[in-house]
Design an enzyme around this catalytic site. Structure first.
Site, mmCIF file in Angstrom:
data_model
loop_
_atom_site.group_PDB
_atom_site.id
_atom_site.type_symbol
_atom_site.label_atom_id
_atom_site.label_comp_id
_atom_site.label_asym_id
_atom_site.label_seq_id
_atom_site.Cartn_x
_atom_site.Cartn_y
_atom_site.Cartn_z
ATOM 1 N N GLU A 115 93.759 -23.170 -52.867
ATOM 2 C CA GLU A 115 94.752 -23.239 -53.948
ATOM 3 C C GLU A 115 95.991 -22.407 -53.628
ATOM 4 O OE1 GLU A 115 94.175 -25.502 -55.853
ATOM 5 O OE2 GLU A 115 92.035 -25.653 -56.309
ATOM 6 N N HIS A 139 92.987 -17.460 -60.572
ATOM 7 C CA HIS A 139 92.342 -18.707 -60.972
ATOM 8 C C HIS A 139 90.850 -18.463 -61.131
ATOM 9 C CE1 HIS A 139 90.925 -22.792 -61.048
ATOM 10 N NE2 HIS A 139 90.389 -22.739 -59.847
ATOM 11 N N HIS A 141 86.965 -19.974 -63.013
ATOM 12 C CA HIS A 141 86.238 -21.092 -63.621
ATOM 13 C C HIS A 141 85.597 -20.597 -64.916
ATOM 14 C CE1 HIS A 141 85.864 -23.408 -59.526
ATOM 15 N NE2 HIS A 141 87.111 -23.224 -59.924
ATOM 16 N N GLU A 169 94.046 -10.891 -82.041
ATOM 17 C CA GLU A 169 94.857 -10.321 -80.957
ATOM 18 C C GLU A 169 95.505 -11.403 -80.082
ATOM 19 O OE1 GLU A 169 90.956 -9.490 -78.178
ATOM 20 O OE2 GLU A 169 92.776 -8.427 -77.677
ATOM 21 N N HIS A 210 88.027 -27.882 -65.181
ATOM 22 C CA HIS A 210 88.034 -27.112 -63.936
ATOM 23 C C HIS A 210 88.130 -25.598 -64.178
ATOM 24 C CE1 HIS A 210 89.597 -26.779 -59.535
ATOM 25 N NE2 HIS A 210 89.159 -25.618 -59.957
HETATM 26 P P1 13P Z 1 88.658 -21.826 -52.556
HETATM 27 O O1 13P Z 1 87.300 -21.380 -52.101
HETATM 28 O O2 13P Z 1 89.386 -22.617 -51.484
HETATM 29 O O3 13P Z 1 89.484 -20.669 -53.091
HETATM 30 O O4 13P Z 1 88.474 -22.869 -53.740
HETATM 31 C C1 13P Z 1 87.797 -22.503 -54.908
HETATM 32 C C2 13P Z 1 88.364 -23.169 -56.116
HETATM 33 O O5 13P Z 1 88.157 -22.693 -57.197
HETATM 34 C C3 13P Z 1 89.162 -24.406 -55.968
HETATM 35 O O6 13P Z 1 89.825 -24.738 -57.150
HETATM 36 ZN ZN ZN Z 2 88.847 -23.853 -58.919
#
Ligand code: 13P
Ligand code: ZN
Length: 277
Positions: A115, A139, A141, A169, A210
């Site tokens: 990413e 980023h 999950h 908050e 995602h």
């Molecule tokens: P990477 O291992 O390449 O960082 O990918 C993980 C991910 O969350 C892709 O969206």
């Molecule tokens: Zn991801």
């Protein structure tokens, strides 16, 4: 100074581990990047050993010559604290903003997160918008945010308003709101372009089915932002699981009073009247 002794590297490792402990980084899920300050680069650059230039896959001219600490593609957040030199790397951007080369880390082989295009395009937007203050893109999950992208309409207005309502908050922590990218193939330029468009307006962007991106000045603020939005999503999942109809909630006028007292601007587009709570 050794790279691992630098305060920003320690802060980065701690944040990665905090994310792992929250349960947001199954396997190699998620990624983190930090735009390194000039004086921080100076303090560690004796350790740099540049590799070959590689294409970024997009152009980030306003990041020319910058250095980024990044998690590696396919590396596990769980392992960052145990073996940071394997999981992490420092990448330098060339003078055109089109290529990068690894100058430190990934000692057992590896490359920046897949990413990287999204991270760099978000960094570029935020660097320009904040006069260079923002340095972290994250980023994760985040389980509850992901769950909500299956049951709420994928609109900025709905996600912002519903998350604001779940914890007092929230409107103070993310007053500009939260953007939503519909499902797209991850890892490339197209999703990076869509995400960076939203980052012009927001500090948080959801990737449907995602995860989420957060941007901020430092590790505390960026982690705190992700944590606050995900906690709010967790409350909403619990509420919807108990009863899809709220009996009471925070109203548009309540938000307007809060905005006044806390001195934040809450855009009216998120304070619409609803037919049902
Ligand atoms: P990477 O291992 O390449 O960082 O990918 C993980 C991910 O969350 C892709 O969206
Ligand atoms: Zn991801």
């Amino acid at each position: 100074m050794k790279v691992l002794d630098a305060e920003f590297v320690q802060g980065f490792i701690r944040m990665a581990n905090d994310g792992w402990e929250q349960g947001w980084h199954e396997r190699n899920g998620g990624n983190l990047t930090y735009r390194i300050k000039d004086e921080e680069v100076e303090s560690i650059k004796e350790n740099f050993n540049p590799g070959e230039w590689q294409p970024i896959g997009t152009t980030v001219s306003n990041l020319a010559g910058e250095y980024f600490l990044t998690t590696g593609s396919g590396k596990y957040f769980r392992n960052v604290i145990l073996d940071p030199e394997d999981s992490l790397g420092i990448a330098e951007i060339d003078e055109k903003g089109e290529n990068y080369r690894v100058v430190w880390g990934f000692v057992n082989g590896g490359r920046p997160t897949s990413e990287f295009p999204s991270h760099l395009m978000n960094h570029e937007v935020k660097k320009l918008a904040t006069g260079g203050k923002y340095r972290v893109i994250y980023h994760a999950h985040t389980t509850n945010i992901i769950a909500l992208t299956f049951v709420l309409p994928l609109s900025d207005e709905v996600f912002t308003r519903e998350l604001w309502e779940m914890a007092t908050e929230c409107p103070v922590v993310f007053p500009s709101g939260i953007g939503v990218v519909p499902w797209m193939v991850p890892g490339g330029r197209d999703i990076a372009v869509e995400t960076s468009k939203l980052m012009k307006k927001y500090d948080l962007a959801i990737w449907a089915h995602h995860g989420m991106f957060a941007a901020g000045e430092d590790f505390d603020l960026t982690f705190g932002l992700m944590h606050t939005a995900e906690k709010s999503a967790e409350i909403l999942v619990k509420v919807l699981s108990m009863n899809p109809h709220k009996l009471q909630t925070i109203t548009p006028d309540d938000f307007r009073h809060l905005a006044k007292d806390f001195n934040v601007n809450l855009p009216e587009e998120f304070l619409y009247e609803k037919k049902t709570l």
